[in-house]
Design an enzyme around this catalytic site. Structure first.
Site, PDB file in Angstrom:
ATOM      1  CG  PHE A   1      10.551 -75.906  32.677  1.00  0.00           C
ATOM      2  CD1 PHE A   1      10.017 -76.396  31.490  1.00  0.00           C
ATOM      3  CD2 PHE A   1      10.762 -74.535  32.792  1.00  0.00           C
ATOM      4  CE1 PHE A   1       9.694 -75.541  30.442  1.00  0.00           C
ATOM      5  CE2 PHE A   1      10.438 -73.675  31.751  1.00  0.00           C
ATOM      6  CZ  PHE A   1       9.904 -74.181  30.569  1.00  0.00           C
ATOM      7  CG  ASP A   2       9.911 -83.383  35.225  1.00  0.00           C
ATOM      8  OD1 ASP A   2      10.421 -83.644  36.335  1.00  0.00           O
ATOM      9  OD2 ASP A   2       9.863 -84.197  34.289  1.00  0.00           O
TER      10      ASP A   2
END
Length: 228
Positions: free
Chosen positions: A8-9
Site C-alpha cells: 500500500f501507498d
C-alpha cells in the site's frame, strides 16, 4: 490466493493527508518569497519526491528546492503530520486482509522517519508486516520502485518471502496507490498495480500510467483482490 503480498501507498491511498502536505508546501514556498494558493497545484506535491516537485512545479533550482524541502519539514514534522485522516473503511480493510492471511506492506515515498508515528497515530501499525519509506537526502532510496524493492528485501529478512524465488514472490504481489508514481514504480519493480480513484490522481493519470487495475472506492479494493 494468487495475490499474497499487498503493498500500500500511504498518502492518498490510506490517508487523506492533503491538508498537512499542502499547508507545509505553502509554508516552504512562502519562506522563499513565493505565494501559491492554487489547491490543484499544491495537491500535485502529494506522492512524488518533494525536491523534484519543487523544481518541476515552481521552477526552483536544485539548491532552492532542497531549501524548500527543509522549510517544508520545519512545519510538517510536528504540525502537518497530524493534519491527516484515514479514509473511511481503511482500518476495516486492513483488518480483514490480515484475517484472511494476506501479507501487507507499506511502500511510501514519505521519509521513513515519519512512517512509524503516522501508523501508530492511526493505530494501524499492527496490520503491516513491514513498512518502508524513502531515505532522507544523501540516501539512495527515494523513488517508488526503490521503496518497493526494499519491501521485498525486508519481507525476505523477516522470513515472509522465499529468498530463492523473488520472481515467484513478485508474481504474487500487487502495489496499490493513487498516483502515477505508484503505478510506474510497480512496473519498474516487476509487479502488478492497482490504482485508486479516490486519492489525488488527476484525470486519466492512472490510465496513462498503465495501471493493471483501477478501482473507485476503498470497498472496491477488497472486492478486486478477491478476484485476483
Amino acid at each position: 490466493m494468487r495475490k499474497k503480498y499487498i503493498l500500500f501507498d500511504l498518502d492518498g491511498t490510506l490517508t487523506d493527508s492533503s491538508e498537512g502536505i499542502t499547508k507545509s508546501v505553502q509554508y516552504a514556498l512562502d519562506k522563499l518569497g513565493i505565494t501559491e494558493n492554487d489547491e490543484a497545484v499544491l495537491k500535485r506535491y502529494i506522492g512524488p519526491p518533494l525536491d523534484e516537485s519543487f523544481a518541476k512545479f515552481h521552477g526552483l533550482s536544485r539548491e532552492d528546492a532542497l531549501k524548500a524541502v527543509n522549510y517544508y519539514r520545519e512545519r510538517y514534522k510536528d504540525t502537518g503530520i497530524y493534519e491527516n485522516r484515514l479514509f473511511d473503511g481503511i482500518k476495516e480493510l486492513l483488518s480483514s486482509l490480515k484475517k484472511e492471511g494476506y501479507i501487507t506492506a507499506l511502500a511510501t515515498c514519505k521519509p521513513e522517519i515519519y512512517v512509524p508515528r503516522i501508523l501508530e497515530y492511526f493505530n494501524v501499525d499492527k496490520y503491516f508486516d513491514v513498512a518502508v519509506g524513502s531515505e532522507l537526502e544523501g540516501g539512495e532510496r527515494r523513488h517508488k520502485n526503490q521503496v518497493i524493492d526494499e519491501v521485498f528485501v525486508r519481507l525476505a529478512a523477516a522470513g515472509l518471502a522465499d529468498t530463492g524465488s523473488l520472481s515467484e514472490t513478485k508474481s504474487q504481489s500487487i502495489m496499490i496507490g493513487d498516483r502515477k508514481d505508484d503505478i510506474l514504480g510497480a512496473k519498474a519493480s516487476g509487479i502488478d498495480s492497482m490504482g485508486v480513484r479516490y486519492g489525488f490522481a488527476e484525470e486519466q493519470e492512472l490510465e496513462m500510467a498503465g495501471a493493471d487495475y483501477i478501482v473507485e472506492t476503498v470497498e472496491d479494493i477488497r472486492g478486486k483482490l478477491k478476484t485476483l
